[in-house]
Design a protein around this motif. Structure first.
Motif, short mmCIF file in Angstrom:
data_model
loop_
_atom_site.label_atom_id
_atom_site.label_comp_id
_atom_site.label_asym_id
_atom_site.label_seq_id
_atom_site.Cartn_x
_atom_site.Cartn_y
_atom_site.Cartn_z
N PHE A 14 -13.50 -12.74 31.93
CA PHE A 14 -13.56 -12.73 30.47
C PHE A 14 -14.32 -11.52 29.97
O PHE A 14 -13.87 -10.82 29.06
CB PHE A 14 -14.20 -14.03 29.97
CG PHE A 14 -14.21 -14.16 28.48
CD1 PHE A 14 -13.08 -14.58 27.81
CD2 PHE A 14 -15.35 -13.87 27.75
CE1 PHE A 14 -13.08 -14.71 26.43
CE2 PHE A 14 -15.37 -13.99 26.37
CZ PHE A 14 -14.22 -14.42 25.71
N VAL A 56 -12.67 -8.35 27.84
CA VAL A 56 -13.14 -8.00 26.50
C VAL A 56 -13.64 -6.56 26.46
O VAL A 56 -13.30 -5.81 25.53
CB VAL A 56 -14.23 -8.99 26.03
CG1 VAL A 56 -14.91 -8.50 24.78
CG2 VAL A 56 -13.63 -10.38 25.81
N TYR A 77 -11.76 -3.69 24.33
CA TYR A 77 -12.49 -3.10 23.20
C TYR A 77 -12.65 -1.59 23.35
O TYR A 77 -12.40 -0.84 22.42
CB TYR A 77 -13.86 -3.76 23.07
CG TYR A 77 -14.66 -3.25 21.90
CD1 TYR A 77 -14.38 -3.69 20.62
CD2 TYR A 77 -15.68 -2.33 22.08
CE1 TYR A 77 -15.11 -3.21 19.53
CE2 TYR A 77 -16.41 -1.86 21.01
CZ TYR A 77 -16.12 -2.30 19.73
OH TYR A 77 -16.83 -1.83 18.67
N THR A 97 -10.26 -3.69 18.86
CA THR A 97 -10.12 -5.09 18.47
C THR A 97 -9.91 -5.92 19.73
O THR A 97 -9.31 -5.45 20.70
CB THR A 97 -8.94 -5.32 17.51
OG1 THR A 97 -7.74 -4.91 18.16
CG2 THR A 97 -9.12 -4.55 16.22
N VAL A 98 -10.40 -7.13 19.70
CA VAL A 98 -10.31 -7.99 20.88
C VAL A 98 -9.39 -9.16 20.56
O VAL A 98 -9.52 -9.80 19.53
CB VAL A 98 -11.70 -8.51 21.28
CG1 VAL A 98 -11.61 -9.44 22.45
CG2 VAL A 98 -12.63 -7.35 21.59
N ASP A 99 -8.47 -9.40 21.46
CA ASP A 99 -7.58 -10.55 21.34
C ASP A 99 -8.24 -11.73 22.05
O ASP A 99 -8.13 -11.90 23.25
CB ASP A 99 -6.23 -10.22 21.97
CG ASP A 99 -5.21 -11.31 21.79
OD1 ASP A 99 -5.49 -12.26 21.03
OD2 ASP A 99 -4.14 -11.21 22.41
N TRP A 100 -8.99 -12.52 21.30
CA TRP A 100 -9.78 -13.61 21.87
C TRP A 100 -8.91 -14.68 22.51
O TRP A 100 -9.29 -15.28 23.51
CB TRP A 100 -10.69 -14.23 20.81
CG TRP A 100 -11.71 -13.26 20.32
CD1 TRP A 100 -11.71 -12.63 19.12
CD2 TRP A 100 -12.87 -12.80 21.02
NE1 TRP A 100 -12.80 -11.80 19.02
CE2 TRP A 100 -13.53 -11.88 20.17
CE3 TRP A 100 -13.41 -13.07 22.27
CZ2 TRP A 100 -14.70 -11.24 20.54
CZ3 TRP A 100 -14.58 -12.43 22.64
CH2 TRP A 100 -15.21 -11.53 21.79
N GLN A 101 -7.73 -14.93 21.96
CA GLN A 101 -6.86 -15.95 22.51
C GLN A 101 -6.36 -15.54 23.90
O GLN A 101 -6.38 -16.35 24.83
CB GLN A 101 -5.67 -16.20 21.59
CG GLN A 101 -4.78 -17.32 22.07
CD GLN A 101 -3.64 -17.60 21.12
OE1 GLN A 101 -3.43 -16.85 20.16
NE2 GLN A 101 -2.91 -18.65 21.37
N ALA A 115 -7.82 -13.44 25.93
CA ALA A 115 -8.98 -13.43 26.83
C ALA A 115 -9.32 -14.84 27.28
O ALA A 115 -9.58 -15.07 28.47
CB ALA A 115 -10.18 -12.80 26.13
N SER A 116 -9.28 -15.78 26.38
CA SER A 116 -9.59 -17.17 26.73
C SER A 116 -8.53 -17.78 27.64
O SER A 116 -8.85 -18.44 28.63
CB SER A 116 -9.71 -18.02 25.47
OG SER A 116 -10.74 -17.54 24.66
#
Length: 62
Positions: free
Chosen positions: A18, A22, A26, A32-36, A38-39
């Motif tokens: 993770f 990130v 970045y 910009t970070v695609d949190w979905q 990454a999760s």
């Protein structure tokens, strides 16, 4: 928790995945970070590492 425990190994590997995802997303792409993603990647990676570690412990013993 033992360091040879599949849950511990999978959790640490997932956290490292993770963080690396990130940081690379970045700094190397568009800030910009695609949190979905990454999760979901971390969860998928956790499942794979957990299963593989569990199978290797069963096959080769600990």
């Amino acid at each position: 928790m033992e360091k040879n425990d599949p849950f511990f190994t999978a959790s640490m590997a997932s956290i490292v995945y993770f963080v690396i995802f990130v940081v690379l997303k970045y700094f190397l792409q568009n800030k910009t970070v695609d949190w979905q993603s990454a999760s979901l990647g971390a969860v998928g990676f956790w499942i794979v590492i957990f299963v593989v570690h569990h199978l290797l412990n069963r096959r080769y013993g600990s």
